[in-house]
Design a protein around this motif. Structure first.
Motif, PDB file in Angstrom:
ATOM      1  N   ALA A   1      -1.617  11.528   6.641  1.00  0.00           N
ATOM      2  CA  ALA A   1      -2.731  10.655   6.247  1.00  0.00           C
ATOM      3  C   ALA A   1      -3.536  11.300   5.117  1.00  0.00           C
ATOM      4  N   ASP A   2      -3.842  10.482   4.120  1.00  0.00           N
ATOM      5  CA  ASP A   2      -4.473  10.982   2.911  1.00  0.00           C
ATOM      6  C   ASP A   2      -5.783  10.223   2.708  1.00  0.00           C
ATOM      7  N   GLY A   3      -6.911  10.868   2.992  1.00  0.00           N
ATOM      8  CA  GLY A   3      -8.201  10.213   2.764  1.00  0.00           C
ATOM      9  C   GLY A   3      -8.678   9.392   3.942  1.00  0.00           C
ATOM     10  N   LYS A   4      -7.764   8.615   4.532  1.00  0.00           N
ATOM     11  CA  LYS A   4      -8.132   7.783   5.681  1.00  0.00           C
ATOM     12  C   LYS A   4      -7.047   7.866   6.745  1.00  0.00           C
ATOM     13  N   VAL A   5      -7.436   7.661   7.991  1.00  0.00           N
ATOM     14  CA  VAL A   5      -6.449   7.365   9.038  1.00  0.00           C
ATOM     15  C   VAL A   5      -6.529   5.867   9.293  1.00  0.00           C
TER      16      VAL A   5
ATOM     17  N   VAL B   1       3.823 -18.374   6.191  1.00  0.00           N
ATOM     18  CA  VAL B   1       3.632 -17.103   6.897  1.00  0.00           C
ATOM     19  C   VAL B   1       2.607 -16.267   6.147  1.00  0.00           C
ATOM     20  N   LYS B   2       1.577 -15.892   6.850  1.00  0.00           N
ATOM     21  CA  LYS B   2       0.602 -14.961   6.296  1.00  0.00           C
ATOM     22  C   LYS B   2       0.823 -13.613   6.984  1.00  0.00           C
ATOM     23  N   ALA B   3       1.184 -12.611   6.190  1.00  0.00           N
ATOM     24  CA  ALA B   3       1.404 -11.275   6.748  1.00  0.00           C
ATOM     25  C   ALA B   3       0.127 -10.472   6.540  1.00  0.00           C
ATOM     26  N   VAL B   4      -0.272  -9.767   7.599  1.00  0.00           N
ATOM     27  CA  VAL B   4      -1.623  -9.213   7.640  1.00  0.00           C
ATOM     28  C   VAL B   4      -1.587  -7.726   7.963  1.00  0.00           C
ATOM     29  N   PHE B   5      -2.393  -6.961   7.215  1.00  0.00           N
ATOM     30  CA  PHE B   5      -2.576  -5.550   7.573  1.00  0.00           C
ATOM     31  C   PHE B   5      -3.674  -5.432   8.624  1.00  0.00           C
TER      32      PHE B   5
ATOM     33  N   VAL C   1      -8.147  -2.345   5.511  1.00  0.00           N
ATOM     34  CA  VAL C   1      -7.279  -1.246   5.950  1.00  0.00           C
ATOM     35  C   VAL C   1      -6.986  -0.332   4.758  1.00  0.00           C
ATOM     36  N   HIS C   2      -6.762  -0.952   3.607  1.00  0.00           N
ATOM     37  CA  HIS C   2      -6.484  -0.181   2.374  1.00  0.00           C
ATOM     38  C   HIS C   2      -7.542  -0.545   1.342  1.00  0.00           C
ATOM     39  N   ASP C   3      -8.358   0.439   0.977  1.00  0.00           N
ATOM     40  CA  ASP C   3      -9.472   0.167   0.070  1.00  0.00           C
ATOM     41  C   ASP C   3      -8.993  -0.315  -1.296  1.00  0.00           C
ATOM     42  N   ASP C   4      -7.804   0.126  -1.704  1.00  0.00           N
ATOM     43  CA  ASP C   4      -7.340  -0.237  -3.047  1.00  0.00           C
ATOM     44  C   ASP C   4      -6.608  -1.571  -3.093  1.00  0.00           C
ATOM     45  N   LEU C   5      -6.482  -2.265  -1.983  1.00  0.00           N
ATOM     46  CA  LEU C   5      -5.902  -3.614  -2.024  1.00  0.00           C
ATOM     47  C   LEU C   5      -7.047  -4.622  -2.056  1.00  0.00           C
TER      48      LEU C   5
ATOM     49  N   PRO D   1       0.812  -1.211   0.000  1.00  0.00           N
ATOM     50  CA  PRO D   1       0.000   0.000   0.000  1.00  0.00           C
ATOM     51  C   PRO D   1       0.850   1.268   0.000  1.00  0.00           C
ATOM     52  N   LYS D   2       0.238   2.369  -0.397  1.00  0.00           N
ATOM     53  CA  LYS D   2       0.909   3.676  -0.278  1.00  0.00           C
ATOM     54  C   LYS D   2       1.015   4.046   1.193  1.00  0.00           C
ATOM     55  N   HIS D   3       2.123   4.720   1.523  1.00  0.00           N
ATOM     56  CA  HIS D   3       2.330   5.161   2.903  1.00  0.00           C
ATOM     57  C   HIS D   3       2.634   6.655   2.874  1.00  0.00           C
ATOM     58  N   PRO D   4       1.569   7.490   2.899  1.00  0.00           N
ATOM     59  CA  PRO D   4       1.786   8.922   2.749  1.00  0.00           C
ATOM     60  C   PRO D   4       2.458   9.541   3.974  1.00  0.00           C
ATOM     61  N   ILE D   5       3.072  10.705   3.781  1.00  0.00           N
ATOM     62  CA  ILE D   5       3.730  11.416   4.888  1.00  0.00           C
ATOM     63  C   ILE D   5       2.670  11.835   5.919  1.00  0.00           C
TER      64      ILE D   5
END
Ligand code: FES
Ligand code: FES
Lengths: 163, 789
Positions: free
Chosen positions: B102-106, B358-362, B155-159, B96-100
């Motif tokens: 928060a952009d659109g969502k926290v 391993v399943k990595a989870v947001f 957590v990320h709408d675009d994923l 996901p994008k990690h903006p400086i």
């Protein structure tokens, strides 16, 4: 902003302070004595510990205007007159009682207060007294050794150690 | 006789003189003339949509220079992730994008929404409180398995989902492992949680950005373990500043433990804002902010199965782990549960078949990344716990079971891709057993019982892969960086040396131990060697300090550069003494010609290099300065055996540590005093994880442990005096110093000893408790005892 005057490490020093200025902010920013550190915002870590009129005080928990005129000793005032390390400082170096050095000023100041109150503490008393000082680097082992050494004592080896 | 100088001597640390007198220069001690201060407004909800941010009141407050929100960062890159993992199905991880800002969502409590720059820190804080964000709270996902459930909030709408990756290792072994587990004479299964921790270096993070109009250069002072990495990531991926226009300085740094490896939004913000406002901009984290913005550590939920044959030989290990990534991918987060974890599951044992999924989870939590040990403590904990549990189930001695399965021949290729070069696991175990007087334990237990206490002894082994390096290998594994290290050795005309290293010291004492190595090679006084680190302007490109790599990789670069210096100095000496360079010897700072009484002092030769009146100018250049980059061909593999003895109060469940012993094999040791100090610190962090520390969220994603009132840091009275030993030494075979690295061992090796000891104590009291998840607080221990009477 009012000027506040303190006697710091034996010298009279003044700088402007607001009503909300903490002693630690005054020392660090007003007087540029940056040896006293800030490690938390809940008065729990002891990185800011200094002596005010001879008593150990967390400088993050005191408003400087409230102690105008007080005598303050910081880590910058702990060396001997000739600039060599004081007994406690030298013991910390000898016994590797510091790593990153961030907690160290507070530890040295706390140790000095302890040894003033109790010149021959037991290991348990040292650990108990340092309860308000957090060190993340040393695991306290060498800090305890250093304080014991500064009091002229050795630390007994762990009870279950095979000799 | 212990040595009194050079390699192997416990030289007292030169950095102590400044740290003990208040003369250290940490980032917060730096004030740049004209600096303004920043305060961040951070999200107080775990997940929410930002419908608007009203900054008008804040903008009118005294001293405010500007209020920034995400819209000021259009065209600025997000924080990059430095490691890509590929899922079993061949797809790259979801990134996901990690903006400086928060952009659109926290996406987690602490996510920065806006930033105020003002004349003073107090004015910035006041104004930040006057910002009014309009945030619509969304349902949060905190639990990893819930986050993966069908229809879970994303957590990320675009994923496509909250699954970052689904990694299998070694995938080709999966069927064979399944078969071995199915056919085993005995299988021990353990489900456990490796608790989320916060690294908590005592110095909170600080960033000071500065911009020079005349040269168009940006400077960032920051609390970093790796200034060059920050320069590369922030310059190339976030702000678009070429490296020759960006200087990153990490001065004295008050501890790191991994959490100061990563590139953080606040660093980019201060650098960006300084240029925008043409004012230096400073941010100093409060401890509360640190809890909700420093990358956290661990947070794995694991099921491990150990299969054994009828003779108690390990035949297979199967492991399933859920690893929490938090809300965004921190710099090296994806590598921790995978390559720093799956590759260590062989431990010290010859288990022929191993498979890890391993399943990595947001989730709506603070990002999770490397913390002291990073992946290796998680691997060690589950392995050493399941072995102990198997021994108990089989009724065999846990030490004997380990010994029977030890790897004894080296090099040893594990079934999980790494090859151990050397080791002596029997040696460290024998050493440990001698240290802890195991034979006297029964009597000590009897005494405890007479006092109404339960006594337990826990023993375990560990292995780690350190000296995090081989660039080609890590490149194949998904690293988007090389992992070499560098050093420049500059010899001055009068013989003193300056070593400029890409490693960074934030408590490890490099200024002392690195100087010992160079001084030893030349035979001069350590005081003649100065170590410079932490400033990209005067050190060669280096990858910094983490993964117990400084001496093994950075020290090796320094050795190589010093070897070049010595080779050149010998040539100069041979010219001056009219002898063949092959006949020149350098010892104790003197050049001699074999078989003659000719000799020249080190300083005579260094002077000749810079005053080349009588000098072979047609053969060699004047001057004496060399650089080396060192990229090893393998990791290093420190290993050891640890023990913990505890007493449990059955009335309260309180655990007291009576003894903690570590027998380590670090290969060669340069400064035993510093090495022991590193182990002590690691032990305290491991004991902290096992008994005290826990980063807790409630179901809505509120961070419950966000201060030292709620997060139990180990204090002096929680710790015993430690017993440490590093006399078992099998030197690393592939670096010039034969060193393996010691920074993480204590934190890796100690948690299973503590838990094994507590289980042993409870079992001795007739409580059938098989496992308790860390931290083993009195409440948890008491509940487990009383649930299993
Ligand atoms: S800064 Fe004063 S106790 Fe932490
Ligand atoms: S020496 Fe680093 S916190 Fe104590």
């Amino acid at each position: 902003m009012e000027n506040v005057t303190l006697t710091v490490n034996g010298k009279e020093r003044s700088a402007p302070a607001e009503g909300r200025t903490l002693l630690v902010e005054f020392l660090r920013e007003g007087l540029r004595l940056t040896g006293t550190h800030v490690g938390c915002d809940t008065s729990q870590c002891g990185a800011c510990l200094v002596h005010v009129d001879g008593e150990p005080v967390k400088a993050c928990s005191v408003l400087v205007q409230d102690i105008a005129g007080a005598e303050v000793t910081t880590i910058e005032g702990m060396a001997n007159a000739d600039g060599s390390l004081g007994t406690i400082q030298a013991a910390f170096r000898e016994h590797h009682g510091l790593q990153c050095g961030f907690c160290t000023p507070g530890m040295v100041m706390a140790a000095a207060s302890l040894l003033k109150e109790n010149p021959k503490p037991t290991e348990a008393e040292v650990r108990h007294y340092l309860e308000g000082n957090i060190c993340r680097c040393t695991g306290y082992h060498n800090i305890v050794k250093a304080v014991m050494a500064a009091s002229g004592q050795d630390v007994a080896p762990p009870a279950v150690a095979a000799e | 006789m212990p040595k009194d100088h050079g390699i192997g001597a416990s030289s007292k640390r030169r950095e102590d003189a400044r740290f003990l007198t208040g003369k250290g220069r940490y980032t917060d001690d730096i004030n740049v003339a004209g600096q303004a201060h920043v305060a961040f407004l951070r999200s107080d909800v775990a997940h929410g949509r930002i419908n608007g941010i009203d900054t008008s009141a804040a903008e009118g407050m005294p001293g405010v220079l500007r209020v920034f929100t995400a819209k000021d960062f259009e065209g600025v890159g997000g924080l990059p992730c430095g490691w890509q993992i590929t899922s079993i199905d061949g797809n790259p991880m979801q990134e996901p994008k990690h903006p400086i800002l928060a952009d659109g969502k926290v996406r987690h409590v602490g996510d920065p929404i806006a930033a105020v720059v003002a004349e003073t820190a107090a004015q910035a804080r006041d104004a930040a409180e006057a910002i009014v964000p309009d945030i619509e709270t969304l349902p949060a996902v905190i639990d990893m398995k819930a986050a993966l459930a069908e229809g879970a909030p994303k957590v990320h709408d675009d994923l496509t989902s909250n699954l970052c990756y689904d990694w299998g290792f070694v995938q080709e072994n999966k069927e064979a492992v399944d078969k071995a587990v199915a056919e085993a004479a005995h299988v021990t299964t353990l489900e456990l949680v490796n608790n989320r921790l916060v690294a908590n270096p005592m110095e909170p993070r600080v960033a000071v950005g500065d911009y020079a109009l005349h040269s168009d250069e940006s400077t960032l002072y920051t609390t970093s373990q790796n200034p060059h990495v920050i320069r590369l990531l922030m310059g190339a991926f976030v702000l678009g500043i070429p490296e020759h226009k960006l200087r990153v300085v990490a001065p004295d740094v008050g501890g790191g433990f991994g959490t100061k490896i990563f590139h953080y939004a606040e660093e980019a913000f201060c650098t960006f804002a300084a240029k925008e406002l043409q004012r230096p901009v400073k941010w100093t984290s409060t401890r509360s902010e640190a809890f909700m913005s420093d990358a956290h550590g661990r947070d794995h939920v694991t099921k491990i199965e150990l299969a054994l044959d009828a003779d108690n030989n390990f035949t297979a290990i199967r492991c399933q782990t859920y690893a929490n990534m938090g809300a965004y991918l921190s710099t090296f987060a994806p590598s921790v549960p995978t390559w720093l974890h799956g590759t260590l599951l062989a431990g010290n044992y010859k288990t022929p078949l191993i498979y890890t999924n391993v399943k990595a989870v947001f989730t709506n939590t603070v990002p999770v990344d490397a913390y002291r040990g990073a992946g290796r403590p998680e691997a060690t904990f589950q392995l050493e716990r399941v072995i102990d549990m198997a021994a108990r189930e089989l009724g065999v001695d846990p030490v004997a079971l380990r010994r029977q399965n030890f790897i004894t021949e080296f090099p040893y290729a594990t079934p999980v891709a790494v090859e151990y070069d050397t080791g002596d696991y029997e040696g460290t175990m024998t050493k440990l057993l001698a240290m802890i007087d195991r034979d006297g334990f029964a009597e000590r237990r009897r005494q405890s019982e007479a006092n109404g206490k339960l006594r337990g002894l826990g023993i375990n082994c560990y292995i780690e892969a350190c000296g995090i390096a081989p660039s080609q290998l890590v490149g194949q594994l998904g690293a988007r960086a090389g992992l070499y290290e560098s050093a420049t050795v500059r010899v001055n005309a009068t013989g003193g040396l300056v070593v400029m290293t890409g490693s960074h010291s934030h408590g490890q004492g490099h200024e002392t131990s690195f100087a010992q190595v160079v001084a030893d090679m030349i035979g001069i006084d350590e005081g003649q060697v100065e170590i410079v680190h932490g400033d990209t302007a005067n050190t060669p490109m280096g990858m910094g300090t983490y993964g117990s790599r400084s001496l093994a990789v950075g020290g090796s670069a320094m050795v190589r550069a010093t070897e070049k210096i010595i080779a050149k100095a010998k040539k100069i000496a041979s010219h001056l003494m009219e002898a063949s360079a092959d006949d020149i010897e350098l010892k104790d700072g003197k050049f001699t010609v074999a078989g003659t009484d000719k000799e020249l002092a080190w300083g005579d030769v260094t002077l000749a290099a810079y005053v080349p009146h009588n000098y072979p100018l047609d053969e060699i250049e004047p001057g004496l300065e060399e650089t080396a980059f060192y990229d090893p061909n393998n990791f290093t593999y420190p290993a050891g055996a640890y023990a913990c003895e505890v007493e449990v109060d059955p009335e309260t469940g309180k655990v007291d540590i009576l003894a903690m012993a570590a027998a380590d094999d670090f290969g060669n040791v340069v400064n035993p005093m510093i090495v022991e100090g590193q182990v002590h610190g690691g032990l305290a962090q491991g004991i902290g994880q096992a008994l005290l520390e826990n980063c807790a969220y409630d179901a809505d994603g509120q961070l419950l442990s966000a201060s030292y009132m709620d997060y139990a840091m180990p204090r002096a009275h929680d710790m015993p005096m430690f017993q440490v030993d590093h006399s078992s030494q099998t030197p690393c075979t592939h670096n010039p110093l034969g060193v393996k690295g010691c920074g993480e061992a204590g934190a890796i090796g100690s948690p299973p000893s503590v838990v094994n000891a507590v289980i042993d104590a409870l079992q001795s009291g007739g409580h059938d408790v098989r496992h308790i998840d860390m931290p083993l607080t009195p409440a948890r221990v008491w509940s487990a005892m009383n649930a299993a009477k």
